[in-house]
Each structure stands twice: as structure tokens, then as C-alpha cells.
Write a protein that holds these residues in place. Structure first.
Motif, short mmCIF file in Angstrom:
data_model
loop_
_atom_site.label_atom_id
_atom_site.label_comp_id
_atom_site.label_asym_id
_atom_site.label_seq_id
_atom_site.Cartn_x
_atom_site.Cartn_y
_atom_site.Cartn_z
N VAL A 258 0.78 -1.32 0.21
CA VAL A 258 0.10 -0.05 -0.05
C VAL A 258 0.83 1.22 -0.08
CG1 VAL A 258 -1.91 1.56 1.21
CG2 VAL A 258 -1.61 -1.35 1.37
N GLU A 259 0.80 2.12 -1.16
CA GLU A 259 1.56 3.39 -0.98
C GLU A 259 0.78 4.47 -0.44
OE1 GLU A 259 2.56 4.27 -5.12
OE2 GLU A 259 3.06 2.15 -5.44
N PHE A 260 1.30 5.25 0.35
CA PHE A 260 0.62 6.20 1.07
C PHE A 260 1.07 7.64 0.81
CE2 PHE A 260 0.11 2.85 3.92
CZ PHE A 260 -1.15 2.74 4.33
N VAL A 269 -4.16 7.16 1.48
CA VAL A 269 -3.75 5.99 0.41
C VAL A 269 -3.70 6.51 -0.59
CG1 VAL A 269 -4.28 3.58 -0.33
CG2 VAL A 269 -4.90 4.23 2.17
N ASN A 270 -2.41 6.22 -1.26
CA ASN A 270 -2.30 6.58 -2.89
C ASN A 270 -2.79 5.47 -3.53
OD1 ASN A 270 -1.65 7.16 -5.26
ND2 ASN A 270 0.69 6.79 -4.94
N GLU A 271 -2.28 4.28 -3.71
CA GLU A 271 -2.73 3.26 -4.40
C GLU A 271 -2.25 1.97 -3.82
OE1 GLU A 271 -0.93 3.13 -8.35
OE2 GLU A 271 0.96 3.34 -7.70
N MET A 272 -2.84 0.76 -4.36
CA MET A 272 -2.42 -0.58 -3.77
C MET A 272 -1.70 -1.39 -5.03
SD MET A 272 -5.69 0.25 -2.42
CE MET A 272 -6.87 -0.92 -2.61
MG MG Z 1 2.70 4.10 -7.22
#
Ligand code: MG
Ligand code: ADP
Length: 390
Positions: A258-260, A269-272
Motif C-alpha cells: 500500500v502506497e501512502f 492511501v495513494n494506491e495498492m
Molecule cells: Mg505508485
């Protein structure tokens, strides 16, 4: 076969299937081999980095019926290393062998519209966004969303398929370049920093997270990851907790990231990513078990290792640009001896057939005692300069 039923662990020398043959798949093959498993890789690229070291490389498309039949017949379980494997392929294989993660979990992560909607539905913190399927949708977007980033909903990676847009007019022009592909329009946030959590989750729901990584990107591509992240312990704990909640809500089995974004001291949360992650490469050298070993363990139903780190680590991505650092027209092999000379620095090259600008060719990780993240970062950045990464 019910993919979710608890099955006895798959033990070596079982054959595992890997959909995708990039560097993440290659590290999976290496980890699985060390543990005594065999791996078959499906990837249409004849030079696939994982295919080159696999027990068998099925060089075919991800929806090739004959290749999928071979995998269903010959592999005891199947996983993936990139999110763009068609969900239909995962669903199809799940009729014959355990597939982890499931098509439904991967499906959410491979489409930014489903991903953002998932976050919104579950009350998980995320940035302001709008779904753009046509020009009318753009007309309805509030002014407060600008400046923004228009991202195609599918098949984007490493900042590809993204345009920074100052206003509605620019967004419209950018959308017209997307040939009718659905997009999300995200408010452009002012980031304190970016962090990520890589975790493994098993069939019983046990979650083992690696420590939070602090990530610096350049031109939309990960440049440097540092562990432990230089963030408040409470923020790191919250990131791990949020990542665990996401994995649970996706009924996820396998390794995910998980990108934050950190904005005004708060997480969004940016994306998974439904797979191991570039920001988790450091686990190869700084952890009791790497993210790839955890992927094998989760796939095979073995007990997960802890995510414990024994060293501070700073990882630097090596992009194909380095092969052209001297403005030569043809690629020149960098002088790797300079990196091998640095103590406690681990170089990993992916065996890619050809260097291209912006292409991930390898990475290196500088290690330091656990309490000395700054020391690891300093060593990594010095090595980065020495080898000529501009
Ligand atoms: Mg990314
Ligand atoms: P990719 O799938 O290519 O990793 P991301 O959505 O993670 O795409 O975007 C890549 C990078 O671009 C992010 O890690 C961040 O540095 C920057 N970025 C993306 N979206 C935003 C945003 N809304 N505000 C600010 N920076 C962003």
C-alpha cells in the motif's frame, strides 16, 4: 476447488506458477528455488527476466488457452507479479488450482476507479478525486480539484499514463489524448513525503507487515526507499494498521503493498499493488525473510515469517538512463566495480535484455545498523553519485 478453503501446505518440490516475468517474478523464482520449489513462468516476452531462470518459461500471452491449460495441469498453485494480468485469467485458473491473490482482489487494484471507490466505500483516507469517463464528467468537476493529475484507470505504471493539469482546459486536452479510456482526476497534493507498507496475509487472516518505507520518487518513478522511515512512530503504526485493514477487506492472500501520501502530517492511501513492491526490495538484504519468501509462504500455505528487519536499509533504483549517462547513442555498461567496492552494499541486476531510459534494470541497497537510517541513506546516496546516477 474453493480458493478460500484451508488446504494443507504445499511442500517442496511442488511446482508453482507465476504469471508475469519481470524482476519481481525473478526474485520470486529465486526465493522459491532456494526453498526447494520449482517455478513455471508465463510471460509473452522471450527475454523475460524471470523466465530466464525459471524451470519452464511459457512464452505466451496471459490469455493463451493452451498455456493456461499447461499451468492448470502442471502447477500446484499460481500467483502473479504484476497487476495487469487479466482478472479473467486468474478466475479461469482458480477453477483448477489455488490462485493467490484472488482475481477479485487483483481486479480492485488494477483499476484506479475500482481502487478509489473501494477506499471511499470503506472510509479509508484518500485524496479528492473524480471519475472521468467522458468530457461531460470533466465539466462537472469542482474547481477545487485543480491543479490535478489525470491518470488512466488501467495499465498505468511508473508514472506512465499520467498528466499534470493546471485547470479544466488542460484536463480536457489531456483527456482527449487518452483515446476514450476512462480516467481518474486527482487533486494534486502537496506531499510531506511518501511511505509504503508491504505485508503478507495468509489464508487464516494472519498479517505480517514489514516496517514502513519512506519513498522518494523522481519523474513518477521510485528513486530511493529508506527503512526505517523517518516518520513519527504513531504515523508508522497507523500506516501498518490501514494496510492490514485493506488486506482484510480484500480477503487478500499473498503479498501486497500500500502506497501512502503524507499530507499535513496525515496519511492518505495513494494506491495498492497486489504483489511484492519495488519499495520492498530492501527486504532481500535487511530482513529475516524477504517479501518474495513471504510470497512463497503465503502461496504455499506455510506459516508466515515475521517482517522483522535486522538492519537499516536504503535502496536506490538503477534505471536504464545510467547506460546512457555519457550521452552516448548506444548503451554502455556501467562500471559495477565501483558499487561492489562499497562495504555493506548489495547490488541486484535483473538480467534485462536491453537498457532503455526509464526502465528498471536493477537496484542496490546500502545497509547500516538498525538505529542508523541516516547512515544507510548517506552511503546509498554517495554510491548513487559515484556510479553516475544524475
Ligand atoms: Mg505508485
Ligand atoms: P504509479 O502507478 O505509476 O506508481 P502513482 O499514482 O503512484 O502511479 O503516481 C506516481 C507518483 O506520482 C507518486 O508516487 C507521487 O510521487 C506522484 N503523484 C501521484 N499522484 C499524486 C497526487 N495526487 N498528488 C501529488 N503527487 C502525486
Amino acid at each position: 476447488m474453493n480458493n478460500d478453503s484451508l488446504t494443507p501446505p504445499l511442500l517442496p518440490p511442488a511446482t508453482l506458477g507465476m504469471l508475469g516475468g519481470g524482476q519481481l517474478g525473478r526474485f520470486f523464482v529465486a526465493a522459491a528455488h532456494e526453498m526447494g520449489y520449482r517455478v513455471w513462468v508465463l510471460d509473452p516476452d522471450p527475454h523475460s527476466p524471470a523466465g530466464r531462470i525459471a524451470d519452464r518459461h511459457l512464452c505466451a500471452d496471459y490469455n493463451d488457452a493452451a498455456a493456461l491449460a499447461v499451468i492448470a495441469e502442471g502447477c500446484a498453485a499460481v500467483t502473479t507479479e504484476f497487476e495487469n494480468v487479466p482478472a479473467a485469467t486468474l478466475d479461469h485458473l482458480a477453477r483448477f488450482v489455488p490462485v493467490r491473490p484472488s482475481a477479485s482482489a487483483v481486479g480492485v487494484c488494477q483499476n484506479r476507479i475500482l481502487e478509489k471507490s473501494f477506499l471511499a466505500e470503506h472510509g479509508l483516507p484518500h485524496g479528492e478525486f473524480a471519475v472521468i469517463r467522458n468530457e461531460m464528467d470533466l465539466a462537472d468537476v469542482p474547481d477545487t480539484l485543480f491543479p490535478a493529475i489525470l491518470k488512466v484507470a488501467r495499465f498505468g505504471y511508473d508514472g506512465k499514463g499520467q498528466s499534470t493539469v493546471a485547470d479544466r482546459g488542460e484536463a480536457l486536452a489531456a483527456f482527449r489524448q487518452c483515446s476514450g479510456e476512462a480516467c481518474v482526476l486527482e487533486k494534486r497534493l502537496t506531499l510531506d513525503c511518501e511511505v509504503s507498507v508491504v505485508l503478507a496475509r495468509d489464508q487464516a487472516g494472519t498479517v505480517r507487515a514489514f516496517p514502513v518505507a519512506e519513498n522518494r520518487h523522481r519523474a513518477g518513478i521510485l528513486d530511493v526507499s529508506l527503512v526505517p522511515a523517518r516518520v513519527a512512530p504513531a504515523l508508522a503504526e497507523e500506516a501498518v494498521a490501514l494496510a492490514g485493514q485493506i488486506a482484510e477487506k480484500l480477503a487478500y492472500v499473498g503479498v501486497m503493498a500500500v502506497e501512502f501520501f503524507v499530507v499535513d502530517g496525515r496519511l492518505r492511501v495513494n494506491e495498492m499493488a497486489p504483489r511484492p513492491h519495488n519499495s520492498g526490495h530492501y527486504t532481500l538484504d535487511a530482513c529475516v525473510a524477504s517479501q518474495y519468501e513471504q510470497q512463497v509462504r503465503a502461496l504455499c500455505g506455510l506459516p508466515l515469517e515475521s517482517g522483522a528487519v535486522h538492519s537499516a536499509a536504503a535502496m536506490v533504483n538503477v534505471l536504464g538512463d545510467l547506460w546512457f549517462a555519457h550521452d552516448t547513442a548506444s548503451a554502455q555498461e556501467p562500471d559495477w566495480g565501483q558499487l561492489f567496492a562499497v562495504p555493506a552494499l548489495k547490488l541486484h541486476l535483473y538480467g534485462k535484455h536491453q537498457a532503455r531510459r526509464g526502465r528498471k534494470m536493477g537496484h542496490f541497497t546500502a545497509l547500516a545498523p538498525l538505529e542508523d537510517a541516516e547512515g544507510a541513506l548517506h552511503a546509498a546516496l554517495s554510491a548513487r553519485t559515484a556510479i553516475g546516477i544524475g
